[in-house]
Every structure is written in C-alpha cells, then in structure tokens.
Design an enzyme around this catalytic site. Structure first.
Site, PDB file in Angstrom:
ATOM      1  N   ASP A 111      -8.238 -10.417   1.237  1.00  0.00           N
ATOM      2  CA  ASP A 111      -7.844  -9.082   0.653  1.00  0.00           C
ATOM      3  C   ASP A 111      -7.717  -9.334  -0.727  1.00  0.00           C
ATOM      4  O   ASP A 111      -6.385  -9.166  -1.193  1.00  0.00           O
ATOM      5  CB  ASP A 111      -6.763  -8.259   1.467  1.00  0.00           C
ATOM      6  N   GLN A 115       0.635  -1.244  -0.089  1.00  0.00           N
ATOM      7  CA  GLN A 115       0.074   0.145  -0.028  1.00  0.00           C
ATOM      8  C   GLN A 115       0.844   1.108  -0.065  1.00  0.00           C
ATOM      9  O   GLN A 115       1.643   1.427   0.794  1.00  0.00           O
ATOM     10  CB  GLN A 115      -0.808   0.076   1.337  1.00  0.00           C
ATOM     11  N   CYS A 130     -10.535  -3.228  -2.632  1.00  0.00           N
ATOM     12  CA  CYS A 130     -10.435  -1.875  -3.156  1.00  0.00           C
ATOM     13  C   CYS A 130     -11.418  -1.744  -4.237  1.00  0.00           C
ATOM     14  O   CYS A 130     -11.514  -0.921  -5.059  1.00  0.00           O
ATOM     15  CB  CYS A 130      -9.122  -1.805  -3.701  1.00  0.00           C
TER      16      CYS A 130
END
Length: 227
Positions: free
Chosen positions: A152, A54, A179
């Site tokens: 994730d 990230q 996301c």
C-alpha cells in the site's frame, strides 16, 4: 487560546523544505493529548500527527475487507505488509494469518503500530522500521520468507528494489492497494512481465465528488514471464 469542546490536541508542523511536500517531519504539541483513538471496523487505532490514517473510515473498512477477501487467508499464511503505516492492514490480517511482517519508514507510525497491536490483543504481527526498499530485500537475504504480500505505497508507487524483491520472493498472492492508478499501473506491469497475472480489480470511492479513487488489485503467480 480558546479551545472548543471535542478538540483532542493541537500541533504545529514545521516544514523547512523548499518543495511540494506539504508537511515536514517535525511536530510541536501545543495542546492536549499526544494522539487520538479511532476505529475501523472492530479494531481501534492510536493515531499520532505524523501517522497516516484513512479519513473515510466507512470506505476504509470496505477496502480492507476486500483486501482480506483477495488474500484468502488461512492459519499457515505468512504475509508481508509493505508501507504498513500504523498497522491498519497488518492488524486486519493478523487474526487470520500465522504471521505478519509490517514494514514502514515513519518512526512514529511504527510506534503507533506497536501500540495498536497491544490495544487489539494481536501478538503475531511484527513491525519493522525502515525503508521498504532497504528492509524488505535484507529480510529476503536473511531467509525470512512469506507466501503472500500486501503493498500500500504512497502516491509515487513502489521502488524498483521492492518490486525486484517481490519477484525474488515469488509469493503466490500479491494484493496491491493504491491511491494513484498511474503508478499502480506501472508497478503492476512490471509484476505481470515477471510472471504474475491480474485476477481481480476493485476500485473503492474513498473521496466522493473528486477525481481520486482508491483501488485494490489481486495478482497471482502464473509461472511464466512475458518476453
């Protein structure tokens, strides 16, 4: 080649595919180190060019802290971290759980994850190389259980085989980090139809001044499937 101060390494990426994929799997090092070290919170991470990390570290810490809050960990918990990358969430979890299994398809990311476990002196996290839709069901068949799960996934969301294996495992808590709200909604609907309930949702603005947002969802098993 004039290298500016502060540049750690330079790589050339080779992408021979005729598709929308931006980066290929092949990297050629042109200069410098094999990777770099960066931090999220108190943990440090070795990052290779083919590994995901990230870029907004401040908000990543917010996201991971919220994930830990939702997991509500104790020393008896065995956690699966699917699509674990270089082990960021796995290692965040590690010091508060009994055991963590991280699964990731990118070989270099798994190698980084193993280095990162050593860097942070965490020895109860095991990283497994392979596709989540293959490795996770195989681990279920071997009787390797867990009572909590973090997923994730990339923007495409979870594969059907992963969702089916989650339902078969029947963990008490699922934390879904995403996301892409569209594929996340699709996957969450499947889990709701198979006995889970959405308890909390927290968006985290990882990408200011864009339409994109990261989200984390807490789901718990409620014991009944929707007809």
């Amino acid at each position: 080649l004039l290298i500016k101060e502060g540049v750690i390494s330079i790589y050339q990426n080779i992408n021979k595919t005729n598709s929308s994929i931006t980066y290929g799997r092949e990297y050629i090092k042109l200069y410098g180190e094999g990777g770099l070290i960066d931090y999220i919170g108190k943990l440090k991470f070795n990052i290779s060019p083919n590994s995901f990390f990230q870029v907004n570290k401040t908000q990543a810490e917010v996201l991971y802290d919220k994930t830990i809050e939702y997991l509500d960990l104790d020393k008896e918990d065995i956690v699966y971290d699917l699509y674990c990358g270089i082990g960021t969430i796995s290692l965040y979890i590690g010091k508060q759980a009994k055991k963590v299994y991280g699964v990731e398809v990118v070989k270099q990311a798994i190698e980084d994850a193993e280095k990162n476990a050593k860097l942070n002196h965490i020895d109860n996290v095991e990283f497994i190389l392979g596709k989540a839709e293959t490795v996770f069901p195989q681990m279920m068949k071997k009787g390797i259980k867990g009572n909590k799960i973090v997923v994730d996934p990339p923007r495409k969301g979870c594969e059907k085989e992963v969702l089916e294996a989650i339902v078969e495992l029947n963990p008490e808590v699922i934390v879904y980090v995403s996301c892409n709200s569209t594929t996340m909604a699709r996957d969450v609907r499947y889990l709701v139809e198979n006995g889970y309930k959405v308890k909390k949702v927290q968006p985290v603005d990882m990408f200011p001044h864009t339409a994109h947002v990261e989200s984390t969802i807490l789901m718990t098993y409620c014991g009944s499937k929707e007809k």
